[in-house]
Write a protein that holds these residues in place. Sequence first.
Motif, mmCIF file in Angstrom:
data_model
loop_
_atom_site.group_PDB
_atom_site.id
_atom_site.type_symbol
_atom_site.label_atom_id
_atom_site.label_comp_id
_atom_site.label_asym_id
_atom_site.label_seq_id
_atom_site.Cartn_x
_atom_site.Cartn_y
_atom_site.Cartn_z
ATOM 1 N N ILE A 105 0.881 -1.269 0.116
ATOM 2 C CA ILE A 105 0.084 0.105 0.051
ATOM 3 C C ILE A 105 0.876 1.230 0.033
ATOM 4 O O ILE A 105 0.643 2.014 -0.833
ATOM 5 C CB ILE A 105 -0.889 -0.120 0.978
ATOM 6 N N GLY A 106 1.958 1.212 0.904
ATOM 7 C CA GLY A 106 2.775 2.552 0.859
ATOM 8 C C GLY A 106 3.561 2.610 -0.520
ATOM 9 O O GLY A 106 3.586 3.618 -0.841
ATOM 10 N N ALA A 107 4.288 1.588 -1.028
ATOM 11 C CA ALA A 107 4.841 1.553 -2.307
ATOM 12 C C ALA A 107 3.962 2.294 -3.528
ATOM 13 O O ALA A 107 4.343 3.086 -4.252
ATOM 14 C CB ALA A 107 5.162 0.415 -2.501
ATOM 15 N N MET A 108 2.462 1.625 -3.353
ATOM 16 C CA MET A 108 1.572 2.320 -4.327
ATOM 17 C C MET A 108 1.330 3.657 -4.383
ATOM 18 O O MET A 108 1.198 4.498 -5.220
ATOM 19 C CB MET A 108 0.567 1.459 -4.614
ATOM 20 N N GLU A 109 1.043 4.079 -3.010
ATOM 21 C CA GLU A 109 0.867 5.313 -2.515
ATOM 22 C C GLU A 109 2.094 6.706 -2.820
ATOM 23 O O GLU A 109 1.901 7.505 -3.222
ATOM 24 C CB GLU A 109 0.424 5.630 -1.375
#
Length: 505
Positions: free
Chosen positions: A136-140
């Motif tokens: 999730i953090g990487a996509m954000e």
Amino acid sequence: MSTRGGRPIDELMADEDYRQAALYDAVERLRDEDPLMTASVPFSRGQKIIGLGTLAVIVVLLVVFPIGATAGLVSVATVVYILALIDRVTIFRRGLVSGAIAITDEQARAIADADLPPYTVLVPAYGEPEVVGDLIGAMESLEYPHDKLQVLLLLEEDDEPTIAAARDVGDNEMVTVVLVPPAQPRTKPKACNYGLHFATGDIVTIYDAEDLPDPLQLRRAVAAFRASDDTVVCVQGKLNFHNSRDNILTEWFTADYGIWFSYLLPGLMVSRAPIPLGGTSNHFLRDVLDDIGAWDPFNVTEDADLGVRIAGRGYRTAVLDSLTLEEANVDPINWVRQRSRWYKGYMQTWLVHMRRPVALWRILGPVAWYRFTLLIAGTPVIACMNMVFWLIMVIWLAGQPKVFAEIFPGPIYYLSLVSLIFGNGAAIYMNLVSIREDGRSKLLWSALMVPAYWVLMSVAAIKGMWQMLFNPSYWEKTFHGLSSSADDALDAGDSVPEPADSGSA
């Protein structure tokens, strides 16, 4: 809300008829359209006849003329070593001189949001609950308009731990969880094929769940497509590791990836030879991906196969100077599992595409065809042969049996000596150049000890070739989340991506 064919994605995922049709297509489409272009049957009838016939001839010759036949096999192997050495050094030099396509931050950000195409990110995961939060953090962190970015997290319907982890993260409007109905083969490419039926982007890319991509990679890929001619239908980003200093295995693996993605793939790009894609950070024009049949669900290195299929259709792949960080294997057994699957998949890919060797020759041309064979088939075969020649060398050093003089006749003896000294020297030299150019001077000692890494590679190749014969479509799962650090792997000045501000994506 994202739609496909005028229907909301949520509605499609709830439509059981659509899901079953998508599953059938994910597994059977390529096999229905062109059975020769899938690894569902590992060996064609002709390949079985040629293979068994060749084996029978070799066995008979070894029984009747043991010394002469062995000398002949050694001679053939030595010539293959020399040809592979020359070709590998040539490709490396071209990659060192030319490099990948570079798109600056300014050029990437100069594209107006309104001019960016819809983008779909496929993230297949299985048995990886520990990395869902990081995903999730990487996509954000990706600097791309959220209203044009679709992220599909592809989970097997019976993978309860990972599904539960995705639910625990909570609602995230950027990431849509797509549950893949359980069916054979249980492979990453089958999941990606299924995910395509819910994808809305004009460009499609793949990330693994633990990946940390360059925040500007999607924009750079768009710019690279627009700067290239119409034959470029795929853009491959560079891969490396965020935990290179965990142990000597991760240091070897890091240098290995540095050579492959920073020099050999760009060298292949300049040579216009087929590029075996990496398993992640490859960006495709969606319409062409659909046209060529997407991924082969039965090939365990579906990325390499797709790269060759792209070239076999007359298209090209470009290599982009944009880095995605992964987790390097810290455990030797886990590493061998992963590398043996790669070797097996390379041989699968070569066997599939050599079912029409004349057609492939006409499309690629003689040089690219020759390079395809040396790289895709030669990589696992040479890794297997290494073990045999190391054993021969040990026996020679231990007792210098006289029979070796007959096995290695004059010219072949000197060619073998050239291969031993210059081949191993060139391989170490490429490691040293790679870590120097990437600013990874701390890996110097591991680069000098890389012959021990080659032993692991040989073990993995032998295991992969054994599985090629007896369990060809088995997907050996690589376990992630074993690293204890996210370190200073990027000594060259790169950094682990940080989440972007809400207004910058």
